[in-house]
Design a protein around this motif. Sequence first.
Motif, mmCIF file in Angstrom:
data_model
loop_
_atom_site.group_PDB
_atom_site.id
_atom_site.type_symbol
_atom_site.label_atom_id
_atom_site.label_comp_id
_atom_site.label_asym_id
_atom_site.label_seq_id
_atom_site.Cartn_x
_atom_site.Cartn_y
_atom_site.Cartn_z
ATOM 1 N N TRP A 34 38.803 2.397 -58.998
ATOM 2 C CA TRP A 34 38.215 1.607 -60.086
ATOM 3 C C TRP A 34 37.736 2.492 -61.234
ATOM 4 O O TRP A 34 37.439 2.009 -62.311
ATOM 5 C CB TRP A 34 37.055 0.745 -59.574
ATOM 6 C CG TRP A 34 35.755 1.472 -59.362
ATOM 7 C CD1 TRP A 34 35.424 2.241 -58.286
ATOM 8 C CD2 TRP A 34 34.620 1.496 -60.239
ATOM 9 N NE1 TRP A 34 34.159 2.743 -58.443
ATOM 10 C CE2 TRP A 34 33.637 2.308 -59.626
ATOM 11 C CE3 TRP A 34 34.335 0.911 -61.475
ATOM 12 C CZ2 TRP A 34 32.398 2.548 -60.222
ATOM 13 C CZ3 TRP A 34 33.092 1.162 -62.048
ATOM 14 C CH2 TRP A 34 32.147 1.978 -61.421
ATOM 15 N N LEU A 36 21.384 11.743 -53.548
ATOM 16 C CA LEU A 36 22.581 12.102 -54.303
ATOM 17 C C LEU A 36 22.251 12.705 -55.653
ATOM 18 O O LEU A 36 23.043 13.442 -56.221
ATOM 19 C CB LEU A 36 23.456 10.857 -54.495
ATOM 20 C CG LEU A 36 24.009 10.250 -53.218
ATOM 21 C CD1 LEU A 36 24.672 8.916 -53.506
ATOM 22 C CD2 LEU A 36 25.011 11.198 -52.591
ATOM 23 N N GLY A 37 21.062 12.372 -56.157
ATOM 24 C CA GLY A 37 20.660 12.929 -57.438
ATOM 25 C C GLY A 37 20.254 14.386 -57.346
ATOM 26 O O GLY A 37 20.117 15.057 -58.372
ATOM 27 N N THR A 83 17.594 11.811 -63.449
ATOM 28 C CA THR A 83 17.886 10.845 -62.387
ATOM 29 C C THR A 83 16.637 10.554 -61.564
ATOM 30 O O THR A 83 16.389 9.416 -61.153
ATOM 31 C CB THR A 83 19.013 11.381 -61.492
ATOM 32 O OG1 THR A 83 20.176 11.555 -62.295
ATOM 33 C CG2 THR A 83 19.335 10.420 -60.376
ATOM 34 N N VAL A 113 23.126 -0.701 -52.600
ATOM 35 C CA VAL A 113 22.545 -1.274 -53.817
ATOM 36 C C VAL A 113 23.338 -2.457 -54.348
ATOM 37 O O VAL A 113 22.770 -3.406 -54.878
ATOM 38 C CB VAL A 113 22.335 -0.228 -54.939
ATOM 39 C CG1 VAL A 113 21.012 0.458 -54.759
ATOM 40 C CG2 VAL A 113 23.450 0.762 -55.013
ATOM 41 N N MET A 114 24.654 -2.421 -54.191
ATOM 42 C CA MET A 114 25.432 -3.489 -54.812
ATOM 43 C C MET A 114 25.557 -4.711 -53.900
ATOM 44 O O MET A 114 25.400 -5.844 -54.367
ATOM 45 C CB MET A 114 26.809 -2.970 -55.223
ATOM 46 C CG MET A 114 26.673 -1.787 -56.168
ATOM 47 S SD MET A 114 28.067 -1.454 -57.231
ATOM 48 C CE MET A 114 29.341 -1.207 -56.055
ATOM 49 N N THR A 138 29.171 14.453 -51.970
ATOM 50 C CA THR A 138 29.894 13.720 -53.011
ATOM 51 C C THR A 138 31.314 13.422 -52.528
ATOM 52 O O THR A 138 31.899 14.184 -51.760
ATOM 53 C CB THR A 138 29.917 14.501 -54.329
ATOM 54 O OG1 THR A 138 30.468 13.660 -55.331
ATOM 55 C CG2 THR A 138 30.761 15.766 -54.238
ATOM 56 N N GLY A 198 20.105 7.148 -53.210
ATOM 57 C CA GLY A 198 20.464 7.549 -54.575
ATOM 58 C C GLY A 198 19.733 8.817 -54.967
ATOM 59 O O GLY A 198 20.290 9.708 -55.610
ATOM 60 N N ASP A 240 24.069 16.701 -53.205
ATOM 61 C CA ASP A 240 25.241 15.960 -53.663
ATOM 62 C C ASP A 240 26.525 16.770 -53.504
ATOM 63 O O ASP A 240 27.572 16.219 -53.179
ATOM 64 C CB ASP A 240 25.076 15.557 -55.126
ATOM 65 C CG ASP A 240 26.214 14.661 -55.577
ATOM 66 O OD1 ASP A 240 26.280 13.519 -55.092
ATOM 67 O OD2 ASP A 240 27.053 15.112 -56.376
ATOM 68 N N ARG A 284 35.827 9.827 -48.856
ATOM 69 C CA ARG A 284 36.171 8.465 -49.249
ATOM 70 C C ARG A 284 37.630 8.437 -49.696
ATOM 71 O O ARG A 284 38.212 9.465 -50.022
ATOM 72 C CB ARG A 284 35.235 7.980 -50.349
ATOM 73 C CG ARG A 284 35.436 8.664 -51.681
ATOM 74 C CD ARG A 284 34.328 8.358 -52.666
ATOM 75 N NE ARG A 284 34.455 7.037 -53.291
ATOM 76 C CZ ARG A 284 33.862 6.722 -54.451
ATOM 77 N NH1 ARG A 284 33.122 7.603 -55.109
ATOM 78 N NH2 ARG A 284 33.999 5.530 -54.954
ATOM 79 N N TRP A 301 31.347 7.210 -67.479
ATOM 80 C CA TRP A 301 30.038 7.046 -66.839
ATOM 81 C C TRP A 301 28.932 6.739 -67.822
ATOM 82 O O TRP A 301 27.885 6.222 -67.447
ATOM 83 C CB TRP A 301 29.692 8.270 -65.982
ATOM 84 C CG TRP A 301 30.571 8.354 -64.766
ATOM 85 C CD1 TRP A 301 31.503 9.315 -64.504
ATOM 86 C CD2 TRP A 301 30.623 7.443 -63.662
ATOM 87 N NE1 TRP A 301 32.132 9.050 -63.319
ATOM 88 C CE2 TRP A 301 31.607 7.907 -62.780
ATOM 89 C CE3 TRP A 301 29.933 6.267 -63.348
ATOM 90 C CZ2 TRP A 301 31.928 7.246 -61.592
ATOM 91 C CZ3 TRP A 301 30.250 5.609 -62.180
ATOM 92 C CH2 TRP A 301 31.233 6.099 -61.318
ATOM 93 N N HIS A 318 27.126 11.586 -61.845
ATOM 94 C CA HIS A 318 28.405 11.301 -61.201
ATOM 95 C C HIS A 318 29.381 12.458 -61.362
ATOM 96 O O HIS A 318 30.503 12.384 -60.897
ATOM 97 C CB HIS A 318 29.025 10.039 -61.799
ATOM 98 C CG HIS A 318 28.203 8.815 -61.553
ATOM 99 N ND1 HIS A 318 28.334 8.062 -60.419
ATOM 100 C CD2 HIS A 318 27.207 8.243 -62.260
ATOM 101 C CE1 HIS A 318 27.469 7.062 -60.455
ATOM 102 N NE2 HIS A 318 26.768 7.157 -61.561
ATOM 103 N N HIS A 358 25.842 4.439 -50.013
ATOM 104 C CA HIS A 358 24.785 4.300 -51.026
ATOM 105 C C HIS A 358 25.077 3.135 -51.960
ATOM 106 O O HIS A 358 24.257 2.251 -52.147
ATOM 107 C CB HIS A 358 24.638 5.593 -51.833
ATOM 108 C CG HIS A 358 24.077 5.381 -53.215
ATOM 109 N ND1 HIS A 358 22.768 5.006 -53.423
ATOM 110 C CD2 HIS A 358 24.648 5.451 -54.447
ATOM 111 C CE1 HIS A 358 22.573 4.864 -54.729
ATOM 112 N NE2 HIS A 358 23.693 5.116 -55.363
ATOM 113 N N PHE A 359 26.266 3.133 -52.546
ATOM 114 C CA PHE A 359 26.429 2.102 -53.570
ATOM 115 C C PHE A 359 26.657 0.729 -52.969
ATOM 116 O O PHE A 359 26.355 -0.267 -53.602
ATOM 117 C CB PHE A 359 27.437 2.495 -54.653
ATOM 118 C CG PHE A 359 28.879 2.649 -54.279
ATOM 119 C CD1 PHE A 359 29.653 1.554 -53.989
ATOM 120 C CD2 PHE A 359 29.470 3.909 -54.297
ATOM 121 C CE1 PHE A 359 30.990 1.710 -53.703
ATOM 122 C CE2 PHE A 359 30.809 4.065 -54.005
ATOM 123 C CZ PHE A 359 31.579 2.954 -53.703
ATOM 124 N N VAL A 376 25.730 -0.034 -63.552
ATOM 125 C CA VAL A 376 25.135 -0.344 -62.248
ATOM 126 C C VAL A 376 23.802 -1.063 -62.455
ATOM 127 O O VAL A 376 23.397 -1.881 -61.635
ATOM 128 C CB VAL A 376 24.958 0.898 -61.332
ATOM 129 C CG1 VAL A 376 26.243 1.689 -61.224
ATOM 130 C CG2 VAL A 376 23.805 1.782 -61.740
#
Lengths: 129, 552
Positions: free
Chosen positions: B145, B374-375, B325, B396-397, B384, B371, B380, B454, B253, B307, B392-393, B260
Amino acid sequence: MATSKHDTPGDAHGHQEPAHYDGHAHGHISVATYYRVFGALMLLMFLTVGAWWLEGVVAIPRLLGVIVALTIASTKTLLIVLFFMHIKVSSRMSQLYAAASLVGLLMLFIVIMGDYFARGWPPQLGPLP
Amino acid sequence: MATTALPGRGYLEDDTPTVWSWVKAWLLTVDHKRIAILYLLSINFFFLLGGLAATVVRIELVTPQGDLLSSDLYNRAFTLHGIIMVFFFLIPVIPAVLGNFLVPLMIGARDLAFPRLNLLSWYLYMAGGIFALSAAVFGGVDTGWTFYTPFSSTYANSNVILTIAGAFIMGFSSIATGLNFIVTIHTMRAPGMTWFRLPLFIWASYATSLIIVLATPVVGITLLLLAIERLWGVGIFDPALGGDPVLFQHLFWFYSHPAVYIMILPGFGVISELIATFSRRRIFGYEFIAFSSMAIALLGFLVWGHHMFVSSQSVYAGLVFSFITMLVAIPSAIKVFNWTATLYKGSISYRTPMLYALGFIGLFVIGGLTGIFLGVVAIDIHVTDTYFVVAHFHYVMVGGTIMAYLGGLHFWWPKMTGRMYNEVWGGISALVIFVGFNMTFFPQFVLGYLGMPRRYHVYPQEFQVLHVLSSSGATVLAIGFIVPIIYLMFSLWKGKPAGNNPWEATGLEWQVSSPPPTHNFTRIPVVTSEAYAFPPEAAERDAASWRPGSPL
Ligand code: HEM
Ligand SMILES: [Cu+2]
């Protein structure tokens, strides 16, 4: 369940119009001004092409070329934003929003350029002369 | 029973003589409530499609060999999932469905400022969706994406242009909605509805609209530049042509981190409404919650580089982004603390929307805190592009935005349709979703931490147990999403009539009939009190009216 009336705010009789916040300051730009701005934009377009052509014939420093091109481009932008987009005669709130997008753009540019210059380029490759 | 039913027809009623005129009445409507329903149907359709792609991905990952899909097909499957979920579900869902329905009602207006622009935004959404879907039908996209260059601009051999055209068009739909909300909230509040009497959902929608209007054009232009480079070889991102591939990540980003927050801020707004109503208390620290939305909107623009810690961004930039962050987590934490403080000594009832709200708080805390992990650059660099980031995402999502959306949908369903849904099934499916979600995504933290990257479909044997756990959790989660579709549809003809204010909530939307009349308010209300002004005896009344067997 029935609504209990007293715990909800303002169930009153509205005889007023919605609170008007004065969206626009009702400025007006005359058609003549539009034509003049259009003329100026055409002129600037020829300047852009001229500057590009000039860069091909005479040796001017690259940095100077960039500065000239950017100056012409931002003048065009400013004219469009102020007159065609009516920011010059809009409410304070609209002007604030326009300024905010400019600040956003500046942030984007400054940070990206900051990263670009600080990337630790090998001597012959870097962006700096 | 509607004791204060207003004259005027409910917005769902029609007296159209033919089917065709009925269709026209819906497809050409400028009523914000009907447009919300159009969005509800189309966005949920995209959610199901995205879910289908996710199912394919999770089935593939049950075995370590990669035996169901080729690696190329696998790339296309997770890309389809990501693009549909991010651009066509998470970004528009709360503003376009709940926001469209509620913003005018909550501020005492008869519609949005630009009703036709609102309808246009739905058509743009559909047009963008059709582009993206046709890209999928004609072979799909394999870029992820995020469309990273130089893969997307130079090497990818799939329908990149068609897909980014879809995302580009959809961006304009967002902008139209954001613009509409900003102007409406500025100019159309009812008399007495001052800024500090606004429901917090309105503050959140306002902050979101601000981000939408300022950030979306950037991704639009970025995708356009990508198309230009791909089509005509203009050197923007390709170093061979004098471009810079990292520039794409910066520009992408610069939008997508704020994005986000486009996804989560409206969710915060919903949660504030739910927590206040089902604790029967004025929200604790109203101003702090309102301003933290604005702070997130601002700070959210300054952290995109987190990111890019490993993308050859300068070390110096990484340092600065890491620091900022940490700052953006503060306003998020302020909200969480204020919600818990609202619960304290509140008269809490565990109705379905509240279950979602409580689930949201727990899951968002996990998502937000990871998060922070990761910050931190040093952590990270290790995790990463592993499943740690994926977990993580999704916390949150899915744990944030989707829980808030479902909570809000249940809360305002009686208002939107005039019918109550089945509370027992509501509670059960909220719990099923909570359990299924954690089963799916918690193992992914562990997987990522152990080194599972991933976007790979073949993996070492030792990860299989966790992957199988995750896939079986996804099955539970899917059931949890399907059950509400059934009982919500069922409620449309079997649900008991809701009455104006089934939750005894405050807020102008609860003063009109359910479903509301076409023009919302026959008389524009005058607001004389704060938001969430629950009378002190509200809790006692709750307790007195409780009977064994009635919902908690
Ligand atoms: C609470 C504060 C938050 C912090 C400090 C934070 C931090 C981060 C960091 C550092 C990454 C990059 C990890 C990497 O790629 O190595 C990341 C990825 C991500 N975060 Fe967050 N995040 C926060 C909240 C959120 C929220 C609220 C959302 C969405 C609703 C979100 C969605 C994402 C997404 C989608 C990615 C991955 C993008 C990708 O590479 O595909 N984050 N987050
Ligand atoms: Cu981010």
